[in-house]
Design a protein around this motif. Structure first.
Motif, PDB file in Angstrom:
ATOM      1  N   THR C  73       0.841  -1.200   0.000  1.00 47.34           N
ATOM      2  CA  THR C  73       0.000   0.000   0.000  1.00 47.34           C
ATOM      3  C   THR C  73       0.877   1.251   0.000  1.00 47.34           C
ATOM      4  OG1 THR C  73      -0.157   0.477   2.364  1.00 47.34           O
ATOM      5  CG2 THR C  73      -1.577  -1.282   1.508  1.00 47.34           C
ATOM      6  N   ASN C  74       0.240   2.400  -0.128  1.00 45.23           N
ATOM      7  CA  ASN C  74       1.013   3.645  -0.098  1.00 45.23           C
ATOM      8  C   ASN C  74       1.085   4.239   1.305  1.00 45.23           C
ATOM      9  OD1 ASN C  74      -1.567   4.708   0.129  1.00 45.23           O
ATOM     10  ND2 ASN C  74      -1.429   6.064  -1.668  1.00 45.23           N
ATOM     11  N   ALA C  75       1.012   3.394   2.334  1.00 42.96           N
ATOM     12  CA  ALA C  75       1.064   3.876   3.723  1.00 42.96           C
ATOM     13  C   ALA C  75       2.314   4.701   4.008  1.00 42.96           C
ATOM     14  CB  ALA C  75       0.996   2.690   4.680  1.00 42.96           C
ATOM     15  N   ALA C  76       3.430   4.314   3.400  1.00 43.46           N
ATOM     16  CA  ALA C  76       4.690   4.986   3.710  1.00 43.46           C
ATOM     17  C   ALA C  76       4.923   6.248   2.871  1.00 43.46           C
ATOM     18  CB  ALA C  76       5.848   4.010   3.493  1.00 43.46           C
ATOM     19  N   THR C  77       4.102   6.419   1.833  1.00 45.11           N
ATOM     20  CA  THR C  77       4.327   7.529   0.902  1.00 45.11           C
ATOM     21  C   THR C  77       4.103   8.877   1.585  1.00 45.11           C
ATOM     22  OG1 THR C  77       3.580   6.087  -0.864  1.00 45.11           O
ATOM     23  CG2 THR C  77       3.637   8.454  -1.344  1.00 45.11           C
ATOM     24  N   ILE C  78       4.953   9.837   1.236  1.00 45.36           N
ATOM     25  CA  ILE C  78       4.872  11.161   1.863  1.00 45.36           C
ATOM     26  C   ILE C  78       4.082  12.112   0.967  1.00 45.36           C
ATOM     27  CG2 ILE C  78       6.227  13.141   2.639  1.00 45.36           C
ATOM     28  CD1 ILE C  78       8.393  10.984   3.371  1.00 45.36           C
ATOM     29  N   ILE C  79       3.128  12.799   1.592  1.00 43.73           N
ATOM     30  CA  ILE C  79       2.259  13.741   0.883  1.00 43.73           C
ATOM     31  C   ILE C  79       2.858  15.140   1.000  1.00 43.73           C
ATOM     32  CG2 ILE C  79      -0.106  14.656   0.755  1.00 43.73           C
ATOM     33  CD1 ILE C  79       0.281  11.597   0.104  1.00 43.73           C
ATOM     34  N   ASN C  80       2.639  15.942  -0.037  1.00 45.85           N
ATOM     35  CA  ASN C  80       3.274  17.258  -0.075  1.00 45.85           C
ATOM     36  C   ASN C  80       2.751  18.162   1.042  1.00 45.85           C
ATOM     37  OD1 ASN C  80       1.631  19.771  -1.154  1.00 45.85           O
ATOM     38  ND2 ASN C  80       0.725  17.876  -1.940  1.00 45.85           N
ATOM     39  N   ALA C  81       3.532  19.159   1.377  1.00 47.51           N
ATOM     40  CA  ALA C  81       3.247  19.991   2.556  1.00 47.51           C
ATOM     41  C   ALA C  81       2.058  20.919   2.363  1.00 47.51           C
ATOM     42  CB  ALA C  81       4.490  20.801   2.923  1.00 47.51           C
ATOM     43  N   GLU C  82       1.611  21.115   1.139  1.00 50.23           N
ATOM     44  CA  GLU C  82       0.468  22.015   0.923  1.00 50.23           C
ATOM     45  C   GLU C  82      -0.848  21.377   1.336  1.00 50.23           C
ATOM     46  OE1 GLU C  82      -0.045  23.827  -2.930  1.00 50.23           O
ATOM     47  OE2 GLU C  82       2.132  23.852  -3.232  1.00 50.23           O
ATOM     48  N   PHE C  83      -0.849  20.075   1.447  1.00 55.27           N
ATOM     49  CA  PHE C  83      -2.108  19.374   1.733  1.00 55.27           C
ATOM     50  C   PHE C  83      -2.623  19.711   3.134  1.00 55.27           C
ATOM     51  CE2 PHE C  83      -4.090  15.633   3.807  1.00 55.27           C
ATOM     52  CZ  PHE C  83      -5.299  15.684   3.144  1.00 55.27           C
ATOM     53  N   LEU C  84      -3.900  20.066   3.196  1.00 55.46           N
ATOM     54  CA  LEU C  84      -4.557  20.276   4.479  1.00 55.46           C
ATOM     55  C   LEU C  84      -5.751  19.339   4.569  1.00 55.46           C
ATOM     56  CD1 LEU C  84      -4.466  24.175   4.696  1.00 55.46           C
ATOM     57  CD2 LEU C  84      -3.040  22.547   5.962  1.00 55.46           C
ATOM     58  N   ASP C  85      -5.880  18.739   5.733  1.00 58.05           N
ATOM     59  CA  ASP C  85      -6.899  17.726   5.943  1.00 58.05           C
ATOM     60  C   ASP C  85      -8.169  18.361   6.512  1.00 58.05           C
ATOM     61  OD1 ASP C  85      -7.706  14.922   6.020  1.00 58.05           O
ATOM     62  OD2 ASP C  85      -7.623  15.120   8.200  1.00 58.05           O
ATOM     63  N   THR C  86      -9.238  17.560   6.540  1.00 59.30           N
ATOM     64  CA  THR C  86     -10.486  18.005   7.180  1.00 59.30           C
ATOM     65  C   THR C  86     -10.273  18.283   8.664  1.00 59.30           C
ATOM     66  OG1 THR C  86     -10.999  15.647   7.373  1.00 59.30           O
ATOM     67  CG2 THR C  86     -12.074  16.864   5.602  1.00 59.30           C
ATOM     68  N   GLU C  87      -9.220  17.683   9.247  1.00 54.43           N
ATOM     69  CA  GLU C  87      -8.878  17.988  10.631  1.00 54.43           C
ATOM     70  C   GLU C  87      -8.458  19.452  10.773  1.00 54.43           C
ATOM     71  OE1 GLU C  87      -8.957  15.867  13.494  1.00 54.43           O
ATOM     72  OE2 GLU C  87     -10.285  15.040  11.980  1.00 54.43           O
TER      73      GLU C  87
END
Lengths: 248, 185, 833
Positions: C73-87
């Motif tokens: 799975t992509n569990a270890a993949t790093i997402i870019n810093a611009e991403f903001l979550d619903t949290e």
């Protein structure tokens, strides 16, 4: 004679789909039973009758929904057959009880005789109708239409002895799994009809499913009756034969 | 002849001493009973048209009529079983309510009229060609689109793959893009 | 499943007899509920709360199948810093534009991918406008094959940590509060699915339209995907997420699509705003790695199948012949186009939108505003007769003599009167033999479209707009008294042919240079060896339990997708009990009872060289071969229009406030404010009850194939609503009596079935009553009744444009509805309070 054949209907794995009702009608060309919303759970055909030879009962209980496909019991001691004056009802080589529609004259004696209320006269033609255990299919080595269609194999067809053994195992298994209310209905040769060719595994009292708890063949005094009927028939036959002879 | 019939009359056979509740009671029709599928001229191996489980069906045809449809025991999916809908398949294909004639309702008409199939096909083709021309969009928002929004299609999900293929192929060539299916709803 | 797929359910019953534990989670106590170990009633539309809490349970207690999760799975993949979550944004993801109600998804990309995604998608709103079902086909613009990753799973921006934060608020308490499922029952479910997952065991999830017909439908299934990937249940026997499709060929209808946004094989229809020529289209429609990296071969082979010799390298293989999309052109957009007068002619083939589609009144108003309508079916369905007997005739809204629609009704051949293939719910193509010729004027739809095409081609001119039709390959051998086109010839074209004109054996043979033709690349090989593989019927007793010689499954006759994941990274079965496909070192090949869904000779230790393309860019340990990185996507960096992760939003019409976020409903859902599509206000006391539509075993969808048959009609002869005794008492309903259900769209009457199977749900401090409405009836047939779909508005999932039929609000009144204009007045009162 072939082995006695019958049905074992295991209601513990019935999903109430009614494939049995439809497959029966398609094969036997049984008319529809009218379009009536009965507001009794998912049951809209009501009961076995001339136009419904398999009937699925739906019983809603606290937290459970019981479903059970009812059918003619093909009794060892079949009162319907005993009282039939025309010989329309007869016992087949598979030990099943069948009405011959070409012989039945619609007298209706069989209807009140059945302790299960199965056999019934059809309004439109007056004759008596019920499950034949697909006698024509059996003669070709095929299983009855309802048993063949049944998606979960809740309806099993086979030699009665094998079915009884299988049913006993199934009850044992259910009891071991804690389903202590599982019981067989109709399989015992000691019951009031000498055992049925179509028997059931139920999860509650028979009454819950609309089945009589202790059915008794209505023609217990049969031998005497049969002698009487034979005498009457003899007189009748003589007269009828004379008619034929004169016309020839 | 009559004598033959009489001698088979259950009552007489009972009187001759046969068991009145067994063989003596049998009529000649009963003796002749066999499953009707044995008389079928052909048996087609088919698939149930209702849900997507894909149960195998055997379709028996005798004298040009479907006489029985039941489960195909060879199928690893269904093992010969069918649900109530699948079990009603013979009625589905043979019931008297099936439409077998083309019908036409003219604009503002209050009733159906009969129409010849070939004529109907020509009329429909005329309308497709005409509507396509009248509603043709070469561009939209300054972009080339080559399409028509004047003709749309909605198909059921009992269409075969081959049918869907010709449908999509023909409409796409015509530039009709509003091609939809039960799969959406 | 027992209710709507009874014959499939035999396998569940067998599994139960062998010890499997079966749960049924449904707002409605159906026949399925009666036949399982545990039934869990749930409030309609709250499933992501439950699934999210299960995900949270797995993550919090470290119950994931770590070896599987790390490798596959992509569990270890790093997402870019611009991403903001619903949290971070109280129920919204980064990129939301409140003006348009659309997301720009570029900030959701993997680390290092943002710029590339922006370039390819033109960034900003142009992309956001089109993000969704009308773009990308079945994939996204893709992502890097080797994105930055942290195998320790500690990086705060790795997918695993994002998941932990995102789902942390999905707790058993929230399940109790929003779903109506107690903490004890939740614990039992959580224990069962985690105990039955891992090396030795698997858990399967099965769903139907109870999950899809929501404004968050796609994310319901995404939530299940996350759970199944975390537990290692994908690509393995006894695992998976199984969609039970409701019609014989729904699966085939999306594979060989009659859907506006797709070309055969999930290839996207080109979009006017994003694509110029073929090269531009191919560059923007996906990544270069994974099997979609071969999309030039798939697309060019399709164009060659359609335009034959006319399609050449020089003319982009006639790519310009394809019409262009500019947004949503789906079913509901089409109906609104009919009402607005842009759609003039309509073909309805084996479908019945007048009763079968949401907002039936709008459907019928659309039909009444056409120039011409062609209906093909087995019987005269309501869509063909609306001008005579639509409910709007009774209310006076329509008058027969004022309806200008010209109607052609053509009777259709039944399934036994034609040959062809259905693709069942497990991707299995099965050929049907023809039993006999159809009666009277009845013809197959293959006949209809083939001969319609012939007639249209006879009427063409030399005009440039006619060129795509003129050059179309449209020659099929004709058979029989009616000159039917050969269905086998069409199937052979779908399955593909090579440079020598012979049928192709495998999709790996497809070429990007125009030397191969193939009508649907995923079906390539269905006619291998010039044999109709879909017609194979080796009896089940004569082959293995996988039954590979019964019919033909796409792709390449593989029965379980991604089955490389049934072995560990080294290629060994995870356990002997669960062995399915594994690496045979001696033979240098993958083997097992199924066809490997993997390159057969790619070893587990294969490491792609720099710059590798397509499947060659994936490692020997990458089972999810359609993804650009070969991984199962716990987090979806592109391809969805309402977020990379599932979020619980309330249905568009709900009596309950979303207590998880301030955002009440899916912010990207498609809404249509029009007079013919009024909505019930959320949380409105006028519409206090929840309704959910349902199906019965005895009927089929909108009923055209069941309420016309006496044997099915007698079993369920009238429309009814199922209500609890408590609701019956509250409203004054009597078993067997009548009830009227009211929304802002319609008021429909039905018989009442009072049953304890329907239970009021106790949410925190409040009780929610649900009404269950089977929807099989209409104004024609052996029995008639009001149309349940009339209650439902147009409000759509933003990814796939499917309506929210499974959770709406309503009022319930005792007795029958008013007639004529009084009915309109009643609805009017409800609309305006």
């Amino acid at each position: 004679m072939a082995e006695r054949m019958g049905f074992f209907t295991d209601t513990s794995i019935c999903i109430g789909c009614k494939a049995c009702e439809v497959a029966c009608k398609e094969w036997n060309d049984v008319p529809d039973d009218g379009f009536v919303f009965r507001a009794t759970s998912y049951d809209n055909t009501g009961a076995l009758g001339a136009d419904t030879w398999r009937h699925v009962a739906f019983i809603e209980q606290d937290g459970r929904w019981l479903m059970s496909s009812d059918v003619c019991k093909h009794c060892t001691h079949a009162a319907c057959l005993d009282v039939c004056p025309t010989g329309a009802l007869f016992r087949t080589e598979f030990d099943t009880v069948v009405v011959q529609s070409d012989v039945c004259n619609g007298c209706g004696y069989c209807v009140p005789a059945c302790p299960y209320g199965v056999i019934d006269r059809r309004e439109r033609d007056g004759r008596a109708w019920k499950c034949t255990l697909c006698y024509d299919r059996l003669r070709g080595g095929l299983e009855p239409a309802c048993a063949k269609a049944c998606p979960t194999d809740s309806i099993r067809f086979g030699p009665l002895d094998e079915l009884r053994a299988r049913a006993a195992e199934r009850v044992e298994r259910l009891h071991a799994d804690g389903v202590t209310e599982a019981r067989l209905y109709g399989e015992s040769p000691d019951n009031g009809v000498g055992g049925t060719g179509a028997f059931f595994l139920l999860l509650d009292e028979p009454e819950t499913y609309g089945l009589p708890p202790d059915p008794v063949v209505t023609t217990r005094d049969l031998p005497a009756m049969w002698r009487w009927a034979g005498g009457a028939a003899l007189a009748l036959a003589a007269g009828v034969a004379a008619c034929f002879l004169r016309r020839t | 002849m009559a004598g033959g019939r009489i001698s088979r009359w259950p009552l007489l056979r009972q009187l001759r001493g046969e068991d009145g509740r067994r063989d003596a009671a049998r009529s000649s029709r009963t003796d002749a009973l066999r499953p009707r599928v044995e008389r079928a001229d052909t048996v087609a191996r088919s698939v149930c048209p209702f849900c997507a489980v894909g149960c195998g069906q055997l379709v028996y045809v005798e004298n040009g009529r479907v006489t029985q449809i039941e489960g195909d025991p060879d199928s690893p999916i269904s093992r010969g079983r069918l649900c109530p809908k699948g079990s009603a398949s013979k009625q589905l294909v043979t019931h008297p309510g099936r439409a077998t004639k083309v019908l036409y309702r003219r604009p503002y008409g209050t009733d159906w009229e009969p129409l010849d199939l070939e004529t109907a096909m020509d009329m429909i083709a005329d309308r497709v060609v005409r509507t396509r021309r009248e509603t043709w969009q070469q561009t939209f928002d300054g972009k080339e689109v080559r399409r028509t929004l004047g003709i749309a299609h909605l198909g059921g999900a009992t269409l075969d793959n081959e049918e869907n293929y010709l449908i999509k192929k023909l409409y796409t060539a015509l530039g009709a893009i509003q091609v939809e299916n039960q799969a959406r709803v | 499943m027992a209710e709507c797929h009874p014959v499939g359910f035999q396998w569940v019953m067998e599994a139960r007899l062998r010890g499997a534990k079966v749960f049924h989670i449904d707002p409605r106590f159906s026949r399925t509920s009666a036949a399982v170990d545990r039934y869990l009633p749930i409030r309609a539309g709250s499933d992501i709360v439950l699934l999210g809490a299960l995900i949270n349970h797995v993550l919090t207690h470290g119950l994931d199948f770590r070896e599987y999760v790390l490798a596959y799975t992509n569990a270890a993949t790093i997402i870019n810093a611009e991403f903001l979550d619903t949290e971070d944004l109280d129920g919204l993801f980064s990129g939301y534009d409140p003006e348009t109600g659309r997301y720009d998804p570029s900030s959701w990309a993997y680390e290092g991918d943002v710029e590339q995604v922006r370039t390819l998608s033109e960034g900003g709103l142009a992309h956001a406008q089109a993000a969704g079902s009308d773009s990308y086909g079945a994939r996204g613009p893709g992502a890097s094959a080797r994105p930055p990753a942290d195998p320790t799973l500690r990086h705060p921006r790795c997918v695993y940590q994002i998941l932990r934060r995102h789902f942390s608020r999905y707790t058993p308490e929230r399940v109790e509060e929003l779903c109506g499922i107690s903490r004890e029952r939740f614990a039992e479910l959580a224990e069962a699915i985690t105990a039955s997952s891992g090396r030795e065991r698997t858990t399967a999830w099965v769903y139907s339209v109870g999950w899809t017909q929501h404004t968050t439908g796609v994310q319901f299934i995404r939530a299940a995907s996350i759970l199944q990937l975390l537990l290692g249940n994908m690509g393995r026997p006894g695992g998976g997420i199984l969609s039970l499709r409701g019609h014989a060929n729904i699966q085939g209808s999306t594979d060989v699509p009659t859907l506006f946004n797709l070309l055969p094989g999930y290839i996207a229809m080109p979009n006017a705003h994003r694509h110029a020529g073929l090269n531009d289209y191919l560059e923007r429609e996906g990544a270069d790695t994974g099997f979609w990296g071969n999309r030039r071969a798939y697309t060019v082979s399709l164009l060659k199948a359609w335009w034959g010799e006319a399609a050449t390298e020089e003319n982009d293989f006639c790519f310009g012949h394809l019409p262009r999309l500019t947004g949503d052109h789906g079913h509901y957009a089409t109906v609104m186009g009919q009402i607005d007068g842009t759609v003039k002619g309509y073909f309805v083939i084996g479908e019945n939108p007048a009763v079968g589609s949401a907002n039936g009144r709008a459907q019928r108003l659309g039909l009444a505003n056409l120039d011409w309508l062609v209906v093909r079916d087995l019987t005269l369905v309501e869509t063909a007769t609306f001008w005579q007997d639509a409910p709007e005739i009774e209310t006076g809204e329509l008058r027969t003599e004022e309806i200008g629609t010209e109607v052609f009704f053509l009777p259709a051949a039944s399934h036994v009167e034609k040959e062809g293939t259905f693709t069942n719910t497990q991707r299995l193509l099965q050929w049907r033999e023809k039993a006999l010729d159809p009666p009277g004027d009845c013809r197959s739809d293959l006949w209809f479209f083939y001969h319609l095409g012939r007639r249209i081609r006879d009427r063409l001119t030399d005009d440039e707009i006619d060129r795509p039709v003129r050059e179309l390959t449209w020659d099929y051998p004709e058979e029989g008294p009616y000159r039917d086109p050969s269905a086998e010839a069409v199937l052979r074209e779908i399955g593909g042919t090579g440079p020598d004109g012979r049928a192709l054996s495998h999709l790996g043979r497809l070429r990007p240079d125009g030397s191969t033709r193939c009508g649907c690349w995923i079906y390539c090989g269905v006619y291998a060896d010039e044999v109709n593989q879909a017609a194979r019927r080796r009896p089940r007793e004569e082959q293995s339990w996988v039954a590979p010689e019964w019919g033909w499954a796409w792709p390449a006759n593989r029965r379980i997708l991604y089955n490389r994941a049934s072995a560990d990274p080294e290629g060994r079965p995870w356990s002997e009990r669960k062995r399915y496909v594994w690496w045979d070192q001696a033979r240098g090949a993958w083997t097992g009872p199924d066809v490997p869904d993997f390159e057969e000779d790619k070893p587990p230790d294969y490491d792609p060289p720099e710059g590798a393309k397509a499947e060659a860019a994936l490692r020997g340990t990458d089972p999810f071969i359609m993804q650009s990185d070969g991984k199962g996507w716990l987090y979806v960096p592109s391809g969805l229009s309402d977020g990379p992760l599932p979020v619980h939003y309330e249905p568009h019409e709900s009596p309950v406030r979303n207590t998880l976020y301030r955002t009440q409903a899916n912010p990207a859902r498609r809404i249509f404010h029009r007079p013919d599509n009024p909505y019930n206000p959320p949380l409105s006391p006028r519409f206090p009850y929840v309704f959910t539509t349902s199906r019965l075993t005895e009927h089929h969808t909108a009923g055209g194939m069941s309420r016309t048959l006496p044997y099915l009609t007698e079993l369920q002869p009238e429309p009814f609503c199922e209500v609890s005794p408590q609701l019956a008492a509250e409203v004054g309903l009597v078993n067997g009596g009548w009830a009227t259900i009211v929304t802002a769209r319609a008021a429909v009457e039905m018989r009442v079935l009072v049953t304890e199977r329907v239970r009021p749900l106790r949410l925190r401090g409040t009780t929610v009553h649900q009404v269950v409405l089977p929807y099989h009836w209409g104004y024609r047939g052996l029995v008639t009744g009001d149309v349940v779909n009339d209650l439902i508005p147009f409000v759509l999932d933003p990814n796939v444009f499917i309506q929210e039929s499974k959770s709406g609000t309503c009022d319930v009144l005792p007795g029958r509805r008013p007639r004529g204009t009084a009915l309109l007045e009643l609805i009017e009162r409800y609309r305006h309070g």
